[in-house]
Design a protein around this motif. Structure first.
Motif, PDB file in Angstrom:
ATOM      1  N   VAL A  46      51.399  50.557  54.788  1.00 57.63           N
ATOM      2  CA  VAL A  46      49.863  50.460  54.754  1.00 57.63           C
ATOM      3  C   VAL A  46      49.161  49.219  54.953  1.00 57.63           C
ATOM      4  CG1 VAL A  46      49.633  52.163  52.906  1.00 57.63           C
ATOM      5  CG2 VAL A  46      49.871  49.826  52.132  1.00 57.63           C
ATOM      6  N   THR A  47      48.255  49.117  55.531  1.00 58.67           N
ATOM      7  CA  THR A  47      47.539  47.780  55.977  1.00 58.67           C
ATOM      8  C   THR A  47      46.742  47.474  54.933  1.00 58.67           C
ATOM      9  OG1 THR A  47      47.928  48.464  58.338  1.00 58.67           O
ATOM     10  CG2 THR A  47      46.361  46.626  57.857  1.00 58.67           C
ATOM     11  N   VAL A  48      46.812  46.119  54.346  1.00 60.82           N
ATOM     12  CA  VAL A  48      46.136  45.553  53.456  1.00 60.82           C
ATOM     13  C   VAL A  48      45.046  44.490  53.970  1.00 60.82           C
ATOM     14  CG1 VAL A  48      46.077  44.518  51.316  1.00 60.82           C
ATOM     15  CG2 VAL A  48      47.805  46.357  51.612  1.00 60.82           C
ATOM     16  N   PRO A  85      44.429  41.591  39.938  1.00 63.38           N
ATOM     17  CA  PRO A  85      43.590  41.405  41.239  1.00 63.38           C
ATOM     18  C   PRO A  85      42.604  42.616  41.554  1.00 63.38           C
ATOM     19  CG  PRO A  85      45.779  41.623  41.839  1.00 63.38           C
ATOM     20  CD  PRO A  85      45.950  41.547  40.352  1.00 63.38           C
ATOM     21  N   ARG A  86      41.574  42.647  42.132  1.00 60.90           N
ATOM     22  CA  ARG A  86      40.772  43.640  42.352  1.00 60.90           C
ATOM     23  C   ARG A  86      41.181  44.068  43.818  1.00 60.90           C
ATOM     24  NH1 ARG A  86      34.584  41.783  41.395  1.00 60.90           N
ATOM     25  NH2 ARG A  86      34.055  43.774  40.688  1.00 60.90           N
ATOM     26  N   VAL A  87      41.149  45.417  43.839  1.00 62.24           N
ATOM     27  CA  VAL A  87      41.460  46.078  45.051  1.00 62.24           C
ATOM     28  C   VAL A  87      40.604  47.081  45.332  1.00 62.24           C
ATOM     29  CG1 VAL A  87      43.358  47.597  46.217  1.00 62.24           C
ATOM     30  CG2 VAL A  87      44.098  45.810  44.568  1.00 62.24           C
ATOM     31  N   ALA A  88      40.169  47.054  46.676  1.00 66.32           N
ATOM     32  CA  ALA A  88      39.223  48.093  47.140  1.00 66.32           C
ATOM     33  C   ALA A  88      39.871  49.133  47.768  1.00 66.32           C
ATOM     34  CB  ALA A  88      38.168  47.496  47.978  1.00 66.32           C
ATOM     35  N   VAL A  89      39.578  50.242  47.518  1.00 67.34           N
ATOM     36  CA  VAL A  89      40.059  51.609  48.498  1.00 67.34           C
ATOM     37  C   VAL A  89      39.067  52.242  49.364  1.00 67.34           C
ATOM     38  CG1 VAL A  89      41.560  53.525  48.639  1.00 67.34           C
ATOM     39  CG2 VAL A  89      42.228  51.647  47.081  1.00 67.34           C
ATOM     40  N   ASN A  90      38.996  52.196  50.537  1.00 66.45           N
ATOM     41  CA  ASN A  90      37.600  52.878  51.254  1.00 66.45           C
ATOM     42  C   ASN A  90      36.722  52.160  50.894  1.00 66.45           C
ATOM     43  OD1 ASN A  90      39.826  54.604  52.585  1.00 66.45           O
ATOM     44  ND2 ASN A  90      39.623  56.053  50.983  1.00 66.45           N
ATOM     45  N   ARG A  91      36.508  50.953  50.576  1.00 66.10           N
ATOM     46  CA  ARG A  91      35.407  50.279  50.274  1.00 66.10           C
ATOM     47  C   ARG A  91      34.668  50.386  48.995  1.00 66.10           C
ATOM     48  NH1 ARG A  91      32.847  51.207  56.427  1.00 66.10           N
ATOM     49  NH2 ARG A  91      34.571  50.928  57.486  1.00 66.10           N
ATOM     50  N   LYS A  92      35.716  50.771  48.086  1.00 62.48           N
ATOM     51  CA  LYS A  92      35.099  50.977  46.735  1.00 62.48           C
ATOM     52  C   LYS A  92      36.155  50.402  45.900  1.00 62.48           C
ATOM     53  CE  LYS A  92      32.323  54.875  46.448  1.00 62.48           C
ATOM     54  NZ  LYS A  92      31.895  55.250  47.795  1.00 62.48           N
ATOM     55  N   PHE A  93      35.985  49.693  44.690  1.00 58.38           N
ATOM     56  CA  PHE A  93      36.610  49.176  43.738  1.00 58.38           C
ATOM     57  C   PHE A  93      37.595  50.107  43.326  1.00 58.38           C
ATOM     58  CE2 PHE A  93      33.753  45.603  43.702  1.00 58.38           C
ATOM     59  CZ  PHE A  93      34.452  44.587  44.078  1.00 58.38           C
ATOM     60  N   ALA A  94      38.930  50.070  43.353  1.00 60.77           N
ATOM     61  CA  ALA A  94      39.808  51.386  42.745  1.00 60.77           C
ATOM     62  C   ALA A  94      40.545  50.681  41.507  1.00 60.77           C
ATOM     63  CB  ALA A  94      40.818  51.297  43.774  1.00 60.77           C
ATOM     64  N   LEU A  95      40.921  51.650  40.671  1.00 64.57           N
ATOM     65  CA  LEU A  95      41.656  51.339  39.293  1.00 64.57           C
ATOM     66  C   LEU A  95      43.151  51.199  39.717  1.00 64.57           C
ATOM     67  CD1 LEU A  95      39.609  54.073  37.059  1.00 64.57           C
ATOM     68  CD2 LEU A  95      39.618  51.593  37.145  1.00 64.57           C
ATOM     69  N   PRO A  96      43.808  50.680  39.035  1.00 61.71           N
ATOM     70  CA  PRO A  96      45.152  50.568  39.192  1.00 61.71           C
ATOM     71  C   PRO A  96      46.016  51.675  39.395  1.00 61.71           C
ATOM     72  CG  PRO A  96      44.581  48.962  37.127  1.00 61.71           C
ATOM     73  CD  PRO A  96      43.592  50.107  37.640  1.00 61.71           C
ATOM     74  N   GLU A  97      45.574  52.886  38.452  1.00 63.75           N
ATOM     75  CA  GLU A  97      46.239  54.255  38.547  1.00 63.75           C
ATOM     76  C   GLU A  97      45.871  55.048  39.999  1.00 63.75           C
ATOM     77  OE1 GLU A  97      43.407  54.354  34.958  1.00 63.75           O
ATOM     78  OE2 GLU A  97      44.880  52.710  36.055  1.00 63.75           O
ATOM     79  N   GLU A 157      41.318  53.019  53.723  1.00 64.93           N
ATOM     80  CA  GLU A 157      41.278  51.310  54.019  1.00 64.93           C
ATOM     81  C   GLU A 157      41.379  50.561  52.671  1.00 64.93           C
ATOM     82  OE1 GLU A 157      37.761  50.636  56.297  1.00 64.93           O
ATOM     83  OE2 GLU A 157      37.210  49.073  55.032  1.00 64.93           O
ATOM     84  N   ILE A 158      42.588  49.742  52.730  1.00 67.84           N
ATOM     85  CA  ILE A 158      42.736  48.841  51.567  1.00 67.84           C
ATOM     86  C   ILE A 158      42.368  47.528  51.927  1.00 67.84           C
ATOM     87  CG2 ILE A 158      44.867  48.416  50.270  1.00 67.84           C
ATOM     88  CD1 ILE A 158      45.985  50.971  51.118  1.00 67.84           C
ATOM     89  N   ALA A 159      42.025  46.821  50.643  1.00 69.26           N
ATOM     90  CA  ALA A 159      41.694  45.537  50.902  1.00 69.26           C
ATOM     91  C   ALA A 159      42.025  44.922  49.277  1.00 69.26           C
ATOM     92  CB  ALA A 159      40.180  45.139  51.472  1.00 69.26           C
ATOM     93  N   LEU A 160      42.526  43.553  49.557  1.00 72.18           N
ATOM     94  CA  LEU A 160      42.503  42.549  48.020  1.00 72.18           C
ATOM     95  C   LEU A 160      41.312  41.968  48.129  1.00 72.18           C
ATOM     96  CD1 LEU A 160      46.164  41.191  47.777  1.00 72.18           C
ATOM     97  CD2 LEU A 160      44.966  43.048  46.557  1.00 72.18           C
ATOM     98  N   ILE A 161      40.587  41.979  46.920  1.00 75.95           N
ATOM     99  CA  ILE A 161      39.154  41.287  46.955  1.00 75.95           C
ATOM    100  C   ILE A 161      39.443  40.187  46.054  1.00 75.95           C
ATOM    101  CG2 ILE A 161      36.761  41.682  46.256  1.00 75.95           C
ATOM    102  CD1 ILE A 161      37.627  43.673  48.465  1.00 75.95           C
TER     103      ILE A 161
END
Lengths: 81, 146, 146, 81
Positions: free
Chosen positions: D4-6, D51-63, D71-75
């Protein structure tokens, strides 16, 4: 007795048909006494139970005594903004 | 900077905003009141604003001084227009600047609330049917005006 | 009207204000954030704003939709500037219009608070001594920024 | 395994010295699993405990499970306004 001038505005001026009233009151009269005299005039039905009165450009309490040269006004319900 | 005025010309929000901006302040809050086309279900064509000018000026000065004291705003201004206003015309602009957002927002709300209850200004509302009436906010459901 | 945008040019409060004005609305509330000259006791010379643009846009759209839903605002807008800003430059403008003042003020506060916590925008603060630092509001006393 | 690309931004991009990371993770991995892998990289000291992570431009829960094409990003801590 002395005579005070009371400024009227907006709905009050309309109801009394005047922009000022000349009212004779005994020396030492309070705001409450003044209102009681004004209630005797035609047009006074516009006044609510406790009309707001300003003395020297500040809202006054009913028990405030009026002095010579005070600037007195009856303040209709305000609607600024 | 503290500035309260009653004017007989158009009030320009951008001018008031510029007047309160300050490089020490990260936040400016502004409130703009305008004449609505409908009030209490009746179609309004315009509003005549009048005031007990000397007292209105004194009360507005006092309200701004209280806002400075309570919220520590660096600069604060209010301009209220008098005379005949048409639909959409700006009747009042309030602006407050502070280092931080919360006091700026609080000060703006404080000023408009205080203006509504203690500044001797009156509205004669003109309706589309030719009737006009003095607005008494207390007579209605508490939702009159802005 | 609902409008959220990230821009690389100056943000003009007057333009945003005009965009939300509406003859049905008696009240417009506005918040203007600007770059302060001092933050946490250090003299600031400027700020570089950057963003995860696609997500920031989506979050700002979502925040405005929530504000409409919660406060019933007729129109609401937010513009956030990105890039290099100097002292006094406007970084954000929020404006909300409603028939009445309270929901307009509430909506403005809601939007700025939400922007601060959930829109992926970052500040690289430049200090007078030549040092620069990423701003982390949580690291400080909660009073960073506007 | 899949790669995956982060996306990285601001202080995170600076610390990792990159604007994207390519991370290999087993199929079915969660956001929490991804963060654990990223913590092994140089530059990861910049990351807070959660750390907050966004998946597909939304904040994601750890699980949250990661899917192909997300689309994954570290915020980093946000500071807009």
């Amino acid at each position: 007795m002395s005579t005070v001038t009371v400024q009227l505005f907006a709905s009050y001026a309309e109801s009394f048909g005047e922009t000022t009233l000349q009212i004779s009151i005994p020396t030492g009269s309070t705001v409450r006494d003044l209102i009681a005299r004004i209630r005797l005039l035609p047009g006074a039905t516009v006044l609510p139970d406790s009309p707001r009165v300003a003395v020297n450009r500040k809202f006054a309490l009913p028990e405030q005594q009026l002095g010579l040269g005070d600037e007195i006004a009856l303040i209709p319900p305000v609607a600024g903004g | 900077m503290r500035h309260a005025s009653l004017v007989n010309r158009e009030v320009d929000p951008a001018t008031v905003l510029s007047a309160v901006r300050d490089s020490r302040c990260g936040a400016v809050s502004m409130f703009v009141g305008t004449v609505r086309d409908v009030n209490e279900g009746r179609r309004v064509s315009g509003i005549d604003y009048s005031a007990y000018i000397e007292m209105a000026q004194a009360e507005m000065d006092q309200i701004l001084a209280e806002a400075e004291e309570r919220f520590g705003v660096r600069s604060i201004a209010v301009e209220h227009r008098l005379g005949s206003l048409a639909i959409g015309d700006v009747s009042i602009v309030i602006a407050a600047a502070h280092e931080h957002r919360s006091p700026a927002l609080d000060a703006t709300r404080f000023v408009i609330e205080q203006v509504k209850v203690r500044v001797p200004i009156w509205k004669l509302e003109q309706y589309d049917d030719g009737v006009s009436e003095w607005v008494d906010p207390a007579r209605h459901t508490g939702v009159t005006g802005a």
